[in-house]
Motif scaffolding. Structure first.
Motif, PDB file in Angstrom:
ATOM      1  N   ASP A 239      11.432  -2.690  -8.501  1.00  0.00           N
ATOM      2  CA  ASP A 239      10.462  -1.599  -8.589  1.00  0.00           C
ATOM      3  C   ASP A 239      10.071  -1.073  -7.213  1.00  0.00           C
ATOM      4  O   ASP A 239       9.615   0.068  -7.085  1.00  0.00           O
ATOM      5  N   MET A 240      10.225  -1.902  -6.177  1.00  0.00           N
ATOM      6  CA  MET A 240       9.928  -1.467  -4.809  1.00  0.00           C
ATOM      7  C   MET A 240      11.147  -0.855  -4.122  1.00  0.00           C
ATOM      8  O   MET A 240      11.106  -0.536  -2.934  1.00  0.00           O
ATOM      9  N   GLY A 241      12.242  -0.704  -4.866  1.00  0.00           N
ATOM     10  CA  GLY A 241      13.437  -0.074  -4.307  1.00  0.00           C
ATOM     11  C   GLY A 241      14.347  -1.033  -3.580  1.00  0.00           C
ATOM     12  O   GLY A 241      15.294  -0.600  -2.903  1.00  0.00           O
ATOM     13  N   GLY A 242      14.106  -2.345  -3.700  1.00  0.00           N
ATOM     14  CA  GLY A 242      14.926  -3.330  -3.018  1.00  0.00           C
ATOM     15  C   GLY A 242      15.774  -4.136  -3.975  1.00  0.00           C
ATOM     16  O   GLY A 242      15.883  -3.821  -5.164  1.00  0.00           O
ATOM     17  N   ILE A 243      16.389  -5.186  -3.454  1.00  0.00           N
ATOM     18  CA  ILE A 243      17.163  -6.108  -4.265  1.00  0.00           C
ATOM     19  C   ILE A 243      16.869  -7.527  -3.799  1.00  0.00           C
ATOM     20  O   ILE A 243      16.423  -7.754  -2.677  1.00  0.00           O
ATOM     21  N   VAL A 244      17.121  -8.489  -4.681  1.00  0.00           N
ATOM     22  CA  VAL A 244      16.947  -9.899  -4.340  1.00  0.00           C
ATOM     23  C   VAL A 244      18.224 -10.623  -4.719  1.00  0.00           C
ATOM     24  O   VAL A 244      18.873 -10.285  -5.713  1.00  0.00           O
TER      25      VAL A 244
ATOM     26  N   MET B 151       3.827 -13.700 -19.444  1.00  0.00           N
ATOM     27  CA  MET B 151       4.655 -12.697 -20.100  1.00  0.00           C
ATOM     28  C   MET B 151       4.051 -11.302 -19.944  1.00  0.00           C
ATOM     29  O   MET B 151       4.770 -10.312 -19.772  1.00  0.00           O
ATOM     30  N   GLN B 152       2.716 -11.218 -19.958  1.00  0.00           N
ATOM     31  CA  GLN B 152       2.075  -9.920 -19.786  1.00  0.00           C
ATOM     32  C   GLN B 152       2.277  -9.396 -18.364  1.00  0.00           C
ATOM     33  O   GLN B 152       2.401  -8.187 -18.153  1.00  0.00           O
ATOM     34  N   ASP B 153       2.303 -10.304 -17.377  1.00  0.00           N
ATOM     35  CA  ASP B 153       2.653  -9.876 -16.019  1.00  0.00           C
ATOM     36  C   ASP B 153       4.044  -9.260 -16.003  1.00  0.00           C
ATOM     37  O   ASP B 153       4.291  -8.240 -15.355  1.00  0.00           O
ATOM     38  N   PHE B 154       4.971  -9.883 -16.726  1.00  0.00           N
ATOM     39  CA  PHE B 154       6.356  -9.421 -16.762  1.00  0.00           C
ATOM     40  C   PHE B 154       6.485  -8.071 -17.459  1.00  0.00           C
ATOM     41  O   PHE B 154       7.367  -7.279 -17.141  1.00  0.00           O
ATOM     42  N   THR B 155       5.608  -7.796 -18.419  1.00  0.00           N
ATOM     43  CA  THR B 155       5.721  -6.553 -19.193  1.00  0.00           C
ATOM     44  C   THR B 155       4.916  -5.401 -18.595  1.00  0.00           C
ATOM     45  O   THR B 155       4.886  -4.319 -19.173  1.00  0.00           O
ATOM     46  N   ASP B 156       4.259  -5.624 -17.469  1.00  0.00           N
ATOM     47  CA  ASP B 156       3.466  -4.563 -16.841  1.00  0.00           C
ATOM     48  C   ASP B 156       4.401  -3.493 -16.283  1.00  0.00           C
ATOM     49  O   ASP B 156       5.176  -3.740 -15.359  1.00  0.00           O
ATOM     50  N   THR B 157       4.357  -2.302 -16.858  1.00  0.00           N
ATOM     51  CA  THR B 157       5.249  -1.209 -16.433  1.00  0.00           C
ATOM     52  C   THR B 157       4.530  -0.134 -15.626  1.00  0.00           C
ATOM     53  O   THR B 157       5.074   0.935 -15.392  1.00  0.00           O
ATOM     54  N   ARG B 158       3.312  -0.411 -15.202  1.00  0.00           N
ATOM     55  CA  ARG B 158       2.591   0.563 -14.386  1.00  0.00           C
ATOM     56  C   ARG B 158       3.287   0.738 -13.041  1.00  0.00           C
ATOM     57  O   ARG B 158       3.797  -0.229 -12.469  1.00  0.00           O
ATOM     58  N   PRO B 159       3.332   1.972 -12.493  1.00  0.00           N
ATOM     59  CA  PRO B 159       3.996   2.188 -11.198  1.00  0.00           C
ATOM     60  C   PRO B 159       3.278   1.438 -10.088  1.00  0.00           C
ATOM     61  O   PRO B 159       2.053   1.295 -10.094  1.00  0.00           O
ATOM     62  N   LEU B 160       4.051   0.944  -9.137  1.00  0.00           N
ATOM     63  CA  LEU B 160       3.479   0.217  -8.007  1.00  0.00           C
ATOM     64  C   LEU B 160       2.923   1.191  -6.981  1.00  0.00           C
ATOM     65  O   LEU B 160       3.312   2.360  -6.907  1.00  0.00           O
ATOM     66  N   ASN B 161       2.011   0.707  -6.161  1.00  0.00           N
ATOM     67  CA  ASN B 161       1.428   1.494  -5.075  1.00  0.00           C
ATOM     68  C   ASN B 161       2.231   1.214  -3.804  1.00  0.00           C
ATOM     69  O   ASN B 161       1.867   0.379  -2.981  1.00  0.00           O
ATOM     70  N   ILE B 162       3.356   1.920  -3.663  1.00  0.00           N
ATOM     71  CA  ILE B 162       4.283   1.651  -2.565  1.00  0.00           C
ATOM     72  C   ILE B 162       3.888   2.457  -1.338  1.00  0.00           C
ATOM     73  O   ILE B 162       3.673   3.671  -1.414  1.00  0.00           O
ATOM     74  N   GLU B 163       3.799   1.771  -0.193  1.00  0.00           N
ATOM     75  CA  GLU B 163       3.373   2.412   1.050  1.00  0.00           C
ATOM     76  C   GLU B 163       3.946   1.651   2.239  1.00  0.00           C
ATOM     77  O   GLU B 163       4.278   0.457   2.115  1.00  0.00           O
ATOM     78  N   PRO B 164       4.093   2.299   3.406  1.00  0.00           N
ATOM     79  CA  PRO B 164       4.534   1.574   4.605  1.00  0.00           C
ATOM     80  C   PRO B 164       3.509   0.495   4.967  1.00  0.00           C
ATOM     81  O   PRO B 164       2.321   0.779   5.086  1.00  0.00           O
TER      82      PRO B 164
ATOM     83  N   PRO C  62       7.324  -1.108   9.985  1.00  0.00           N
ATOM     84  CA  PRO C  62       6.659  -1.119   8.670  1.00  0.00           C
ATOM     85  C   PRO C  62       7.679  -1.119   7.536  1.00  0.00           C
ATOM     86  O   PRO C  62       8.769  -0.551   7.654  1.00  0.00           O
ATOM     87  N   VAL C  63       7.321  -1.769   6.453  1.00  0.00           N
ATOM     88  CA  VAL C  63       8.224  -1.926   5.311  1.00  0.00           C
ATOM     89  C   VAL C  63       7.637  -1.186   4.119  1.00  0.00           C
ATOM     90  O   VAL C  63       6.422  -1.196   3.898  1.00  0.00           O
ATOM     91  N   LEU C  64       8.500  -0.519   3.347  1.00  0.00           N
ATOM     92  CA  LEU C  64       8.051   0.280   2.207  1.00  0.00           C
ATOM     93  C   LEU C  64       7.904  -0.634   0.991  1.00  0.00           C
ATOM     94  O   LEU C  64       8.883  -0.931   0.296  1.00  0.00           O
ATOM     95  N   VAL C  65       6.675  -1.107   0.746  1.00  0.00           N
ATOM     96  CA  VAL C  65       6.431  -2.059  -0.347  1.00  0.00           C
ATOM     97  C   VAL C  65       5.063  -1.810  -0.976  1.00  0.00           C
ATOM     98  O   VAL C  65       4.235  -1.077  -0.436  1.00  0.00           O
ATOM     99  N   ASP C  66       4.846  -2.440  -2.116  1.00  0.00           N
ATOM    100  CA  ASP C  66       3.510  -2.599  -2.674  1.00  0.00           C
ATOM    101  C   ASP C  66       2.999  -3.945  -2.165  1.00  0.00           C
ATOM    102  O   ASP C  66       3.570  -4.986  -2.498  1.00  0.00           O
ATOM    103  N   PRO C  67       1.951  -3.977  -1.321  1.00  0.00           N
ATOM    104  CA  PRO C  67       1.512  -5.239  -0.706  1.00  0.00           C
ATOM    105  C   PRO C  67       1.219  -6.333  -1.722  1.00  0.00           C
ATOM    106  O   PRO C  67       1.616  -7.489  -1.532  1.00  0.00           O
ATOM    107  N   ASP C  68       0.524  -6.003  -2.812  1.00  0.00           N
ATOM    108  CA  ASP C  68       0.204  -7.018  -3.812  1.00  0.00           C
ATOM    109  C   ASP C  68       1.460  -7.539  -4.495  1.00  0.00           C
ATOM    110  O   ASP C  68       1.586  -8.745  -4.756  1.00  0.00           O
TER     111      ASP C  68
END
Length: 365
Positions: A338-343, A191-204, A238-244
């Motif tokens: 959060d990475m600007g995509g959809i699933v 649940m704490q993973d789900f509530t993490d609202t910190r911005p992602l490190n998005i990069e190519p 390259p894809v615009l994502v947060d690798p983790d």
């Protein structure tokens, strides 16, 4: 070269392509329209007649615009393909349908195009409705409150159970207490993973090392009894994502797939990538479409989600598993958004397979 009319040109195409032309389109499980360079309809298969509630005889010779309000391709579109996914289209005879619209050029016939219309079923979740976003926000708040209020007392309960253990105590009961406390603590961690609202490190990023790592982790653990295959587009940019975050998303989907295959005799998962030229998707109703050409799919040969929950599969606390908490796919949805995509979830193919499709922005122009 002698000029010929649209109807005559259509007959020539059928002759030169061989007798299988009409038969091939007639057997396709999707609606197909063929248009000439003036966008006049020259062919429509039976699926198209059913979808639009209009016979081919009435459609032939009419412009596409006189039958349906087709989405317009951008000026800089790729001439080979234009796609508009999860879009509402008005029918000129009245009514509106939600579908995927895919327009492709006919090889060696300049200006001629095929148009496929895939009806979007209710069980398919593409994009993010405002209701879904609101549910996610409410769940985040509830989960954060529960994590704060519950996790601290758990350590005290576990410690007390350990102190009670001894030669004059029923150790089965104390073991049960500590086991259940540990299970609750693990749920709170999720649940704490789900509530993490910190911005992602998005990069190519080059996503292939991430996908390969996720596959190896799965095969070494929860997917050791499952065949996990790869079908990758080698030219993916390259894809615009947060690798983790992407790694966590793929691992969650692989684990979800493996758990769905426990009763399957020959369990298989396909991890695939593709570049979809002209892909444009609306993130929510009423918002403009945006380019999301990078596709990552996790496909399994399992039975899919129960029909009664398929329409809410990404909502928090919805699960088709007896012991599921309904947070795994909600976390996937949150991270992808959060990475600007959809699933999206779908049941596709023959035989039917379960498809989780991730659409992401590319990392360079």
């Amino acid at each position: 070269m002698r000029r010929i009319g649209a109807a005559r040109r259509h007959d020539v195409m059928m002759v030169e392509a061989g007798p299988s032309f009409a038969e091939l389109f007639a057997t396709l499980p999707v609606a197909v329209i063929v248009v000439d360079p003036e966008f006049r309809i020259t062919y429509a298969n039976a699926e198209c007649e059913t979808l639009l509630n209009l016979s081919e005889r009435l459609m032939r010779g009419q412009t596409l615009g006189s039958v349906l309000d087709a989405p317009r391709a951008p000026d800089n579109r790729d001439d080979r393909l234009f796609a508009a996914f999860d879009t509402e289209i008005d029918l000129r005879r009245g009514g509106r349908i939600r579908l995927d619209y895919i327009e492709a050029a006919v090889t060696d016939w300049p200006g001629w195009r095929t148009i496929t219309l895939h009806h979007v079923a209710g069980s398919r979740r593409l994009g993010h409705s405002s209701d879904r976003a609101s549910a996610a926000r409410a769940a985040i708040g509830a989960a954060a409150m529960l994590a704060h209020e519950i996790k601290n007392p758990l350590s005290g309960i576990r410690g007390a159970a350990q102190l009670l253990a001894g030669p004059r105590t029923d150790n089965q009961l104390t073991t049960l207490i500590t086991t259940e406390v540990d299970r609750i603590a693990a749920l709170i961690d999720r649940m704490q993973d789900f509530t993490d609202t910190r911005p992602l490190n998005i990069e190519p990023s080059n996503i292939y090392p991430l996908l390969d790592h996720a596959r190896r982790v799965a095969l070494a653990g929860f997917g050791r009894d499952v065949t996990i295959e790869e079908r990758f587009d080698p030219s993916l940019p390259p894809v615009l994502v947060d690798p983790d975050a992407l790694l966590q998303v793929v691992l969650n989907l692989l684990k979800n797939g493996c758990e769905a295959l426990t009763a399957i005799a020959n369990p298989r998962i396909l991890l695939s990538t593709a570049y979809r030229h002209g892909m444009a998707v609306s993130p929510s109703p009423g918002r403009p479409r945006r380019p999301l050409p990078i596709e990552v799919c996790v496909i399994d040969n399992g039975p899919g989600a129960p029909e009664e929950i398929a329409d809410h599969l990404f909502d928090p606390f919805i699960s088709g598993k007896p012991e599921g908490q309904g947070l795994g796919l909600s976390l996937v949805d949150k991270l992808v958004r959060d990475m600007g995509g959809i699933v999206q979830y779908a049941r596709e193919g023959s035989p039917l397979s379960t498809v989780f499709r991730i659409l992401l922005p590319r990392g360079s122009a």
